[in-house]
Design a protein around this motif. Structure first.
Motif, PDB file in Angstrom:
ATOM      1  N   CYS A   6       0.820  -1.218   0.000  1.00  0.00           N
ATOM      2  CA  CYS A   6       0.000   0.000   0.000  1.00  0.00           C
ATOM      3  C   CYS A   6       0.850   1.262   0.000  1.00  0.00           C
ATOM      4  O   CYS A   6       2.072   1.202   0.099  1.00  0.00           O
ATOM      5  CB  CYS A   6      -0.972  -0.001   1.178  1.00  0.00           C
ATOM      6  N   GLN A   7       0.180   2.373  -0.069  1.00  0.00           N
ATOM      7  CA  GLN A   7       0.874   3.657  -0.207  1.00  0.00           C
ATOM      8  C   GLN A   7       1.581   4.063   1.085  1.00  0.00           C
ATOM      9  O   GLN A   7       2.431   4.939   1.060  1.00  0.00           O
ATOM     10  CB  GLN A   7      -0.152   4.728  -0.646  1.00  0.00           C
ATOM     11  N   GLU A   8       1.247   3.398   2.187  1.00  0.00           N
ATOM     12  CA  GLU A   8       1.886   3.760   3.450  1.00  0.00           C
ATOM     13  C   GLU A   8       3.121   2.924   3.755  1.00  0.00           C
ATOM     14  O   GLU A   8       3.676   3.033   4.843  1.00  0.00           O
ATOM     15  CB  GLU A   8       0.889   3.607   4.608  1.00  0.00           C
ATOM     16  N   ALA A   9       3.554   2.068   2.835  1.00  0.00           N
ATOM     17  CA  ALA A   9       4.720   1.211   3.077  1.00  0.00           C
ATOM     18  C   ALA A   9       5.843   2.050   3.707  1.00  0.00           C
ATOM     19  O   ALA A   9       6.165   3.136   3.214  1.00  0.00           O
ATOM     20  CB  ALA A   9       5.185   0.600   1.770  1.00  0.00           C
ATOM     21  N   ALA A  10       6.431   1.537   4.797  1.00  0.00           N
ATOM     22  CA  ALA A  10       7.425   2.323   5.544  1.00  0.00           C
ATOM     23  C   ALA A  10       8.539   2.821   4.623  1.00  0.00           C
ATOM     24  O   ALA A  10       9.071   2.064   3.815  1.00  0.00           O
ATOM     25  CB  ALA A  10       8.000   1.466   6.673  1.00  0.00           C
ATOM     26  N   LYS A  11       8.866   4.065   4.717  1.00  0.00           N
ATOM     27  CA  LYS A  11       9.899   4.767   3.913  1.00  0.00           C
ATOM     28  C   LYS A  11       9.647   4.607   2.416  1.00  0.00           C
ATOM     29  O   LYS A  11      10.573   4.680   1.603  1.00  0.00           O
ATOM     30  CB  LYS A  11      11.301   4.209   4.221  1.00  0.00           C
ATOM     31  N   THR A  69      -6.879 -10.126   2.623  1.00  0.00           N
ATOM     32  CA  THR A  69      -5.486  -9.670   2.776  1.00  0.00           C
ATOM     33  C   THR A  69      -5.283  -8.240   2.256  1.00  0.00           C
ATOM     34  O   THR A  69      -4.166  -7.738   2.240  1.00  0.00           O
ATOM     35  CB  THR A  69      -4.499 -10.610   2.047  1.00  0.00           C
ATOM     36  N   ILE A  70      -6.366  -7.602   1.831  1.00  0.00           N
ATOM     37  CA  ILE A  70      -6.270  -6.193   1.408  1.00  0.00           C
ATOM     38  C   ILE A  70      -5.901  -5.323   2.610  1.00  0.00           C
ATOM     39  O   ILE A  70      -6.277  -5.629   3.746  1.00  0.00           O
ATOM     40  CB  ILE A  70      -7.642  -5.767   0.806  1.00  0.00           C
ATOM     41  N   THR A  71      -5.199  -4.265   2.351  1.00  0.00           N
ATOM     42  CA  THR A  71      -4.809  -3.334   3.425  1.00  0.00           C
ATOM     43  C   THR A  71      -6.010  -2.922   4.278  1.00  0.00           C
ATOM     44  O   THR A  71      -7.057  -2.539   3.728  1.00  0.00           O
ATOM     45  CB  THR A  71      -4.178  -2.068   2.808  1.00  0.00           C
ATOM     46  N   TYR A 485      -6.171  13.209 -15.762  1.00  0.00           N
ATOM     47  CA  TYR A 485      -6.307  12.228 -14.681  1.00  0.00           C
ATOM     48  C   TYR A 485      -5.284  12.529 -13.589  1.00  0.00           C
ATOM     49  O   TYR A 485      -4.083  12.436 -13.821  1.00  0.00           O
ATOM     50  CB  TYR A 485      -6.087  10.809 -15.230  1.00  0.00           C
ATOM     51  N   ASN A 486      -5.766  12.877 -12.425  1.00  0.00           N
ATOM     52  CA  ASN A 486      -4.881  13.151 -11.291  1.00  0.00           C
ATOM     53  C   ASN A 486      -5.402  12.312 -10.118  1.00  0.00           C
ATOM     54  O   ASN A 486      -6.218  12.767  -9.322  1.00  0.00           O
ATOM     55  CB  ASN A 486      -4.898  14.652 -10.975  1.00  0.00           C
ATOM     56  N   ILE A 487      -4.914  11.080 -10.052  1.00  0.00           N
ATOM     57  CA  ILE A 487      -5.539  10.071  -9.195  1.00  0.00           C
ATOM     58  C   ILE A 487      -4.719   9.798  -7.933  1.00  0.00           C
ATOM     59  O   ILE A 487      -3.486   9.754  -7.977  1.00  0.00           O
ATOM     60  CB  ILE A 487      -5.720   8.775 -10.032  1.00  0.00           C
ATOM     61  N   ALA A 488      -5.428   9.613  -6.827  1.00  0.00           N
ATOM     62  CA  ALA A 488      -4.760   9.300  -5.564  1.00  0.00           C
ATOM     63  C   ALA A 488      -4.961   7.816  -5.268  1.00  0.00           C
ATOM     64  O   ALA A 488      -6.048   7.292  -5.470  1.00  0.00           O
ATOM     65  CB  ALA A 488      -5.392  10.127  -4.447  1.00  0.00           C
ATOM     66  N   TRP A 489      -3.931   7.161  -4.794  1.00  0.00           N
ATOM     67  CA  TRP A 489      -4.105   5.743  -4.460  1.00  0.00           C
ATOM     68  C   TRP A 489      -3.716   5.506  -3.013  1.00  0.00           C
ATOM     69  O   TRP A 489      -2.994   6.275  -2.398  1.00  0.00           O
ATOM     70  CB  TRP A 489      -3.285   4.861  -5.407  1.00  0.00           C
ATOM     71  N   TYR A 490      -4.233   4.418  -2.471  1.00  0.00           N
ATOM     72  CA  TYR A 490      -3.799   3.999  -1.133  1.00  0.00           C
ATOM     73  C   TYR A 490      -3.661   2.476  -1.096  1.00  0.00           C
ATOM     74  O   TYR A 490      -2.610   1.947  -0.784  1.00  0.00           O
ATOM     75  CB  TYR A 490      -4.786   4.480  -0.055  1.00  0.00           C
ATOM     76  N   GLU A 491      -4.758   1.785  -1.428  1.00  0.00           N
ATOM     77  CA  GLU A 491      -4.676   0.321  -1.289  1.00  0.00           C
ATOM     78  C   GLU A 491      -4.936  -0.403  -2.621  1.00  0.00           C
ATOM     79  O   GLU A 491      -4.894   0.213  -3.666  1.00  0.00           O
ATOM     80  CB  GLU A 491      -5.569  -0.172  -0.141  1.00  0.00           C
TER      81      GLU A 491
END
Ligand code: SF4
Ligand code: SF3
Length: 553
Positions: A6-11, A69-71, A485-491
């Motif tokens: 996911c987009q929050e993966a550490a560092k 198993t999704i974030t 297209y200016n898209i935000a992702w997380y999971e």
């Protein structure tokens, strides 16, 4: 553990000790093993299809397992342990069926198709051998994981459609074939790239299926003013994406004195005719998923998660005993409501009794937001929209759908929406909208400047709208439309949406707030060269670039 899905993966590299999302090492390892066993089961079900044999329980099991198993969907260790045991059973059954066809099953040597572990120690040790990093080549790893994350998103949508009685064996067959392909060391980078795009093709198919399931069951979303305030009765706040759960809940709460509100991704339920008719369905409460710790404290009543995104509560949180999960979602300490029995609605009665004892929600805001601009509704407004485009009243559309998240850099999207010129319109879907859906952005000739199509899966609606516009404006290429297209992702649901857009030939997508950690530099190059994908920079620079690209067309 190693997880970078996911987009929050550490560092922006990967979580190795504990997930930034709150996932423990233990749960991460169990999830890796479950995925490994699903790949193993698929080694039997794929050849079984050559004999016309489909095993519905396995299709469902693999779909649910991927979804779990999704974030931020499921943090409950015991649910994964139980599932591993089920996986062994499913696999044995599939192996036996294949052996009965006369196939030489000894030829199937993939470890996930054979391995059996009984003790916790064995499981923990095995998890180290089967995780993401066991694929040594970083490009192969990147393409394999990109496929797997797309499959997880696909599984989530397939599951919601399934709950409404809609399924396509072709989608299950692809998921399993693709899982097997991610274990095949003979596949070249080109073949894996093709697999990624094929995942996008089935992404379109599953979103179309879910759209059909939702609209046939509950009608087409229509323009709706959604109330943000509260009433004086106890309430249930329903979050996640599952509309069947929404239906069962509304029916069972009717006449009980308990009101129903949506949170985060369930907001678009307010747009469906079949739900709007309930007078105890009050509106939407609070904001996107990561505001839940605060929103749930204030709500005072019951919270029901039908899917992700769960934020682990703080120890001091007072709402823990008021939270219920159902379906693929789970969290140790929250109560879980089991699946429906064949042909029966889900049983929410205990939760509703609990709700009756709760205080009414605290008012945190008042007013309304407008949404319900899914394809059917927008297409009925087509003349108005086309006239606005042709007269120049609308210069450009900005697809700004996707996910919201905690990262500070996501203020970018609020600022971007604020700075967009008044002759532009935002098309959105997913929880990304909470970054700007309460801003006073106004209207153009009666058309609101933020058109919310619905949940992340309703990105399909945005594609249908784009295709209809292309037709109406007499264009041959989707990329010639005045759309950026200016898209935000997380999971991982954003991953399947992205792959679906790429499959449809959409070019020059800006993806933020950061590029996925699981994309290797070479895979990024492929995406840049073939699809013009890029990361975001500053609001002003991106705005200039995206407005210019349109003007040059
Ligand atoms: Fe880290 Fe995201 Fe994986 Fe959670 S899901 S462990 S935050 S990469
Ligand atoms: Fe949102 Fe989790 Fe992705 Fe469904 S609810 S879009 S983040």
């Amino acid at each position: 553990m190693f997880c970078f899905q996911c987009q929050e993966a550490a560092k922006n590299e990967g979580c190795t000790v504990k997930g930034v999302c709150g996932k423990t090492t233990e749960v991460a390892n169990l999830q890796d093993l479950l995925l490994f066993l699903c790949k193993g089961i698929s080694h039997y079900t794929v050849p079984l299809r050559k004999y016309g044999i489909e095993i519905p329980q396995i299709n469902k099991f693999i779909t649910d397992s991927l979804f779990m198993t999704i974030t931020n969907a499921n943090f409950d260790k015991s649910r994964f342990t139980t599932r591993l045991l089920m996986a062994f059973e499913m696999r044995n059954a599939a192996r036996e069926r294949l052996a009965n066809t006369g196939t030489d099953i000894e030829g199937i040597t993939f470890d996930g198709a054979l391995w059996v572990g009984e003790t916790e120690v064995e499981i923990t040790e095995k998890a180290f051998e089967v995780g993401v990093l066991t694929t040594k080549d970083e490009d192969v790893r990147s393409l394999r994981e990109l496929t797997v994350y797309g499959l997880k998103g696909m599984a989530a949508y397939a599951e919601h459609a399934f709950n409404l009685g809609y399924e396509e064996n072709e989608i299950f067959a692809f998921m399993q074939r693709a899982l097997v392909a991610t274990t095949d060391d003979s596949l070249s980078v080109d073949e894996l790239t093709a697999l990624v795009l094929e995942t996008g093709k089935y992404g379109v198919q599953v979103m179309a299926l879910l759209d059909r399931a939702n609209t046939s069951s509950y009608g087409n979303p229509e323009i709706t003013k959604v109330n943000l305030g509260v009433r004086n009765n106890p309430g249930i706040l329903i979050s996640g994406h599952d509309l069947k759960d929404m239906e069962d809940l509304l029916k069972q709460t009717e006449g009980t004195g308990v009101d129903v509100y949506t949170h985060s991704e369930m907001l678009p339920a307010n747009y469906y005719p079949a739900f709007k008719k309930y007078s105890h369905f009050v509106g939407n409460y609070g904001s996107s998923w990561w505001h839940q710790t605060e929103d749930f404290e204030n709500f005072n009543g019951i919270i029901l998660f039908t899917t992700n995104c769960i934020v682990p509560p703080r120890k001091s949180s007072t709402y823990i005993d008021r939270v219920y999960t159902t379906g693929a979602s789970g969290f140790e300490g929250f109560k879980h409501i089991g699946d429906r029995k064949e042909g029966q609605p889900k049983d929410f009665s205990a939760m509703i009794e609990h709700a009756k004892k709760c205080a009414a929600p605290k008012e945190i805001e008042t007013g309304e937001i407008v949404g319900g601009f899914a394809h059917n509704q927008v297409i009925t407004l087509a003349d108005k929209v086309i006239e606005a485009v042709e007269s120049g009243a609308i210069r450009k559309f900005f697809v700004m759908g996707g996910c919201d998240g905690r990262m500070n850099g996501r203020n970018y999207y609020t600022e971007f929406a604020q700075k967009l010129p008044g002759d532009t319109v935002i098309l959105t879907a997913g929880c990304a909208k909470y970054r700007y859906n309460k801003l006073p952005l106004g209207e153009i000739n009666g058309i609101p400047r933020v058109l919310d199509a619905g949940q992340c899966n309703d990105s399909y609606s945005l594609v249908k709208i784009a295709l209809a516009l292309k037709e109406a404006l007499g264009l041959t290429d989707l990329n010639d439309l005045p759309i950026a297209y200016n898209i935000a992702w997380y999971e991982q649901k954003a991953v399947i949406v992205l792959l679906a857009l790429l499959y449809l030939g959409v070019k020059n997508i800006h993806l933020g707030p950061t590029l996925p950690a699981f994309l290797s530099p070479n895979v990024v190059n492929v995406l840049v060269n073939n699809f013009g994908i890029s990361g975001i920079t500053s609001v002003d620079e991106d705005m200039k670039l995206l407005l210019e690209t349109v003007e040059s067309k």
